[in-house]
Write an enzyme that holds these catalytic residues in place. Structure first.
Site, short mmCIF file in Angstrom:
data_model
loop_
_atom_site.label_atom_id
_atom_site.label_comp_id
_atom_site.label_asym_id
_atom_site.label_seq_id
_atom_site.Cartn_x
_atom_site.Cartn_y
_atom_site.Cartn_z
N ASP A 53 43.31 79.73 34.24
CA ASP A 53 44.09 78.99 35.31
C ASP A 53 45.76 79.35 34.54
O ASP A 53 45.71 80.66 33.83
CB ASP A 53 44.94 77.46 35.15
CG ASP A 53 44.52 77.15 32.39
OD1 ASP A 53 45.20 78.30 32.73
OD2 ASP A 53 44.74 75.29 32.97
N SER A 54 46.89 78.89 34.81
CA SER A 54 48.18 79.72 34.56
C SER A 54 48.60 79.41 33.92
O SER A 54 49.95 79.96 33.05
CB SER A 54 49.25 79.33 36.74
OG SER A 54 49.94 78.69 36.03
N GLY A 55 48.35 78.31 33.42
CA GLY A 55 49.23 77.83 32.08
C GLY A 55 50.34 76.66 32.86
O GLY A 55 50.99 75.91 31.70
N GLY A 56 50.68 76.94 33.93
CA GLY A 56 51.66 76.21 33.93
C GLY A 56 51.69 74.43 34.37
O GLY A 56 52.15 73.72 33.77
N PHE A 57 50.04 73.94 34.29
CA PHE A 57 49.80 72.75 34.38
C PHE A 57 49.95 71.84 32.76
O PHE A 57 50.35 71.64 32.40
CB PHE A 57 48.57 72.48 34.91
CG PHE A 57 47.67 71.05 34.66
CD1 PHE A 57 48.33 70.08 36.02
CD2 PHE A 57 47.27 70.41 33.82
CE1 PHE A 57 48.27 68.35 36.02
CE2 PHE A 57 47.51 69.21 34.39
CZ PHE A 57 47.46 68.03 35.71
N ASP B 217 52.53 78.11 38.45
CA ASP B 217 52.78 77.42 39.77
C ASP B 217 53.92 75.92 38.98
O ASP B 217 53.50 76.21 38.07
CB ASP B 217 51.88 76.69 40.82
CG ASP B 217 50.93 75.82 40.49
OD1 ASP B 217 50.28 75.85 39.29
OD2 ASP B 217 50.41 75.26 41.08
N GLN C 150 50.65 73.52 46.48
CA GLN C 150 51.21 72.11 45.97
C GLN C 150 51.97 71.35 47.72
O GLN C 150 51.43 71.53 48.27
CB GLN C 150 52.75 72.49 45.12
CG GLN C 150 51.78 72.60 44.11
CD GLN C 150 51.16 71.87 42.95
OE1 GLN C 150 51.17 71.07 43.55
NE2 GLN C 150 50.75 72.69 41.79
N GLY D 176 47.93 69.88 42.04
CA GLY D 176 48.70 69.02 42.57
C GLY D 176 47.93 67.22 42.55
O GLY D 176 48.67 66.62 43.25
N CYS E 172 16.25 63.27 35.57
CA CYS E 172 17.37 64.35 34.95
C CYS E 172 16.33 65.31 33.52
O CYS E 172 15.45 65.24 33.32
CB CYS E 172 18.82 64.02 34.25
SG CYS E 172 19.29 65.49 33.64
N CYS F 58 17.77 64.79 27.95
CA CYS F 58 16.98 63.45 28.41
C CYS F 58 15.04 63.92 28.73
O CYS F 58 14.15 62.64 28.42
CB CYS F 58 17.08 63.76 30.20
SG CYS F 58 18.49 62.74 30.43
#
Ligand SMILES: [Zn+2]
Length: 365
Positions: free
Chosen positions: A100-104, A154, A196, A223, A311, A316
């Site tokens: 990811d870009s780090g923005g969030f 973003d 966004q 977003g 599973c 499991c």
């Protein structure tokens, strides 16, 4: 249909469609990723509690994992990441990585952040030190990390942000996407744009036109699941996801529950990530074909059955609910490993089953 993507070595193969749902393969230089796909989140260069071998092994068989720019930039930092030659070598992971870009994280995790049209100044959540992230800095960090897919930087406003905040964020996100597009990136590194616009369809569609015009390798909806009602999340997914260009992968960022994934796939999404399976595992919540298991619950105390009899994961096949409950209550570190392996296997199987349904019931693309 096979569509070449702008970055050499990347292509998107659309195999079948069922309504808006799609089954395909994202071909990358580090391997093929059957889509729809769920990508386990490896925040700090590790999918918490899992070794790379465990992630690669059947039946989990993760084809791609995530790394977080914000976390890796702060710790271990760029000097270490450059010295070790990037995240693949560092984490001994030879399959694709999306960063990811780090923005969030800057907006959600860091202390004070001051945002302007050029970028964001923020304080580290670790030691309070001051840093600045711009589109160029984010792309440079992702270049050094050497991820296979980089995300543009973003601005992600909270779900309840007002009209004006959303409009400023849209204009910024478009301007920043243009800067990310021309910033240097690693050889063979694809870049995805981010749409966004909050919960307004009109804003989403308008922003989509701006972002898709920039010819990225894929597109993300950002977003969503940031505090808005679930009805609004689903309304945006239903009305917007299928409008994204069909010949490129579509990625829904940071969402969600098994039901969210099913809804997203029906809406036309190909890629997902979320901390839910890994974080919930550590907190005692285990996914099954039936009701979700709350492992500390007293009713598991003498239960010799597995978490989920259907599973195929080694947790499991080997261990009882009673044993897992004991490990959880005793705070034994083995608990986190066994529980994480199970939840990630559940997510992988859930998405594979939905993919299979598209291949069987859908029509050839
Ligand atoms: Zn299992």
């Amino acid at each position: 249909m096979l569509y070449e993507l702008p970055t050499p070595g990347f292509s998107f193969e659309l195999i079948a469609t069922l309504g808006h749902a799609r089954a395909g393969i994202l071909h990358t230089p580090r391997g093929d990723i059957p889509t729809p796909v769920f990508m386990p989140v490896g925040t700090a260069g590790t999918v918490k509690a899992m070794t790379a071998d465990e992630l690669r092994a059947e039946p989990l068989d993760a084809k791609i994992i995530l790394g977080n720019t914000y976390h890796l930039y702060l710790r271990p930092g760029m000097e270490v990441m450059a010295h070790v030659g990037g995240l693949h070598k560092f984490a001994a992971w030879d399959r694709p990585i999306l960063t990811d870009s780090g923005g969030f994280q800057v907006f959600s995790l860091s202390g004070i952040n001051e945002i302007d049209d050029d970028g964001v100044t923020f304080r580290s959540h670790i030691d309070g030190s001051k840093h600045r992230l711009t589109p160029e800095v984010s792309m440079e960090i992702q270049r050094v990390l050497g991820s296979d897919i980089a995300m543009v930087f973003d601005q992600c406003p909270p779900g309840d942000a007002d009209e004006k905040v959303h409009e400023v964020a849209l204009a910024r996100t478009t301007a920043w996407a243009k800067r990310c597009k021309v910033a240097p990136h690693a050889e063979g590194q694809a870049v995805f744009g981010i749409v966004q616009g909050g919960i307004s369809v009109e804003r989403r569609v308008r922003h989509m036109a701006e972002i898709t015009a920039l010819d990225f390798d894929g597109h993300a909806l950002g977003g969503l699941a940031v505090g808005e009602n679930l009805d609004d999340t689903y309304r945006i997914l239903d009305e917007v996801a299928h409008l994204l260009p069909a010949e490129k992968p579509r990625y829904l960022m940071g969402v969600g529950t098994p039901a969210d994934l099913e809804r997203g796939i029906s809406a036309g999404i190909d890629m997902f990530d979320c901390v839910m399976p890994t974080r919930n595992a550590r907190n005692g919540y285990l996914f099954t074909e039936g009701p979700r298991v709350n492992i500390p619950n007293a009713k598991n105390r003498l239960d010799l059955g597995p978490i989920d009899p259907t599973c195929p994961c080694s947790t499991c096949k080997t261990h009882s609910r009673a044993y897992l409950r004991h490990l959880y209550l005793a705070k034994e570190i083995l608990y986190a490993r066994l529980a994480t392996l199970h939840n990630l296997t559940f997510y992988a199987r859930h998405v594979r089953r939905l993919r299979e349904r598209i291949l069987v019931d859908g029509k050839r693309a």
